[in-house]
Motif scaffolding. Structure first.
Motif, PDB file in Angstrom:
ATOM      1  N   UNK A 167       0.868  -1.174   0.000  1.00 25.68           N
ATOM      2  CA  UNK A 167       0.000   0.000   0.000  1.00 25.68           C
ATOM      3  C   UNK A 167       0.910   1.230   0.000  1.00 25.68           C
ATOM      4  N   UNK A 168       0.844   2.014  -1.076  1.00 23.17           N
ATOM      5  CA  UNK A 168       1.780   3.112  -1.302  1.00 23.17           C
ATOM      6  C   UNK A 168       1.045   4.438  -1.455  1.00 23.17           C
ATOM      7  N   UNK A 169       1.726   5.519  -1.079  1.00 22.67           N
ATOM      8  CA  UNK A 169       1.206   6.860  -1.334  1.00 22.67           C
ATOM      9  C   UNK A 169       2.336   7.728  -1.860  1.00 22.67           C
ATOM     10  N   UNK A 170       1.982   8.821  -2.524  1.00 28.43           N
ATOM     11  CA  UNK A 170       2.982   9.710  -3.097  1.00 28.43           C
ATOM     12  C   UNK A 170       3.756  10.469  -2.023  1.00 28.43           C
ATOM     13  N   UNK A 171       3.123  10.722  -0.895  1.00 28.25           N
ATOM     14  CA  UNK A 171       3.784  11.433   0.194  1.00 28.25           C
ATOM     15  C   UNK A 171       3.333  10.810   1.499  1.00 28.25           C
ATOM     16  N   UNK A 172       4.101  10.974   2.551  1.00 34.59           N
ATOM     17  CA  UNK A 172       3.646  10.458   3.847  1.00 34.59           C
ATOM     18  C   UNK A 172       2.299  11.074   4.208  1.00 34.59           C
ATOM     19  N   UNK A 173       1.229  10.305   4.232  1.00 31.35           N
ATOM     20  CA  UNK A 173      -0.107  10.890   4.438  1.00 31.35           C
ATOM     21  C   UNK A 173      -0.293  11.535   5.794  1.00 31.35           C
ATOM     22  N   UNK A 174       0.560  11.215   6.761  1.00 32.71           N
ATOM     23  CA  UNK A 174       0.413  11.814   8.087  1.00 32.71           C
ATOM     24  C   UNK A 174       0.681  13.307   8.084  1.00 32.71           C
ATOM     25  N   UNK A 175       1.258  13.845   6.989  1.00 32.84           N
ATOM     26  CA  UNK A 175       1.522  15.283   6.949  1.00 32.84           C
ATOM     27  C   UNK A 175       0.265  16.095   6.671  1.00 32.84           C
TER      28      UNK A 175
END
Length: 294
Positions: A35-43
């Motif tokens: 499971x990947x995202x373009x940026x750390x979603x926690x930001x």
């Protein structure tokens, strides 16, 4: 001490390695998913919600043939636990209900096209989330939730639960290790670390066990292999035989990478005779062949 080497299993293809890995798992068919995202979603921040904006994510599946992509929209959990459904869909779950925006949204179910279908809750403090070949979710909780081990349908129906005690096993305070097999589920919970054998329609079978703190177990016939432990035993492998009422250690070793180097931070998934170990890539230990070498 003797050592045993993990074997290479699956690696995230190079084109995706610049993306942020939220979670990774190995499904009932042996396919690896990231499971990947373009940026750390926690930001991302959202007022008066769970503190994070929903984000679009990509699931990359590595099995036989070319890698497959599934685009998920509006994923709610910044550190979500990933599970793969047999129909090609996925679940993404938050380990903590207190970080969920609203009640009933802890588990998100996505169809094979990546569209969010429905949500439900499975309870706080999720240590393990494994999806079976039938699509049911098995959840093992850690010590902030006394629910123990539970089985859920993919639509959110509670199908089975251990409760906080099991006859002969005592208090199920923390599900340290959980193995989801084709025909049985195996668990090793704190505080006494008994080995539980769970089969549909039968009472839970309990075996006493002296191996403490293992984070994974694999089962091959009468052989049970434990991996992990406290402190310096984090890379420990213990091969055991089973008796009618107990589990007896036979030999032990230290687990190392294929090149002989130490394992780094790792995530484990246990299914039948295999323990899948995620370090920089997925490795595998097989209980049928996990014999320590000098």
């Amino acid at each position: 001490m003797q050592v045993t080497h993990v074997n290479p299993y699956a690696r995230l293809p190079r084109p995706y390695r610049s993306m942020h890995t939220v979670d990774s798992t190995v499904d009932a068919e042996g396919r690896a998913h990231w499971l990947l995202s373009e940026r750390p979603p926690a930001t991302g921040r959202a007022p008066k919600s769970n503190g994070h904006e929903p984000y679009d994510a990509l699931v990359v599946t590595v099995g036989d043939g070319a890698p497959q992509e599934t685009h998920l929209s509006a994923v709610a959990h910044p550190r979500g636990l990933l599970g793969a459904l047999p129909d090609g869909g996925f679940v993404v779950a938050g380990a903590r209900t207190r970080r969920t925006a609203r009640p009933g949204e802890q588990v998100q179910v996505f169809d094979a096209l990546g569209r969010a279908s429905w949500t439900f809750d499975v309870g706080d403090a999720v240590e393990h989330l494994l999806v079976g070949a039938d699509g049911d979710l098995w959840v093992g909780h850690f010590d902030e939730n006394p629910a123990g081990i539970r089985r859920w349908s993919a639509s959110g129906e509670l199908l089975w639960e251990s409760g906080d005690t099991v006859p002969g096993a005592g208090w199920i305070m923390d599900c340290y290790a959980l193995n989801l097999g084709r025909h049985a589920v195996w668990a090793c919970p704190y505080t006494e670390f008994p080995v539980l054998e769970i089969r549909e329609g039968e009472p839970v079978r309990v075996r006493s066990n002296s191996v403490r703190g293992a984070r994974a177990l694999a089962v091959a016939g009468e052989r049970i292999v434990f991996f992990g432990g406290y402190g310096h035993d984090a890379d420990r492998l213990v091969v055991c035989g089973t008796t009618g009422s107990g589990v007896e250690p036979v030999e032990s070793a230290r687990v190392v990478r294929p090149d002989g180097g130490p394992l780094g931070r790792r995530h484990v998934v246990s299914r039948d005779a295999r323990v899948y170990v995620l370090d920089t890539e997925w490795y595998v230990l097989d209980a049928g062949g996990a014999v320590p070498a000098s």
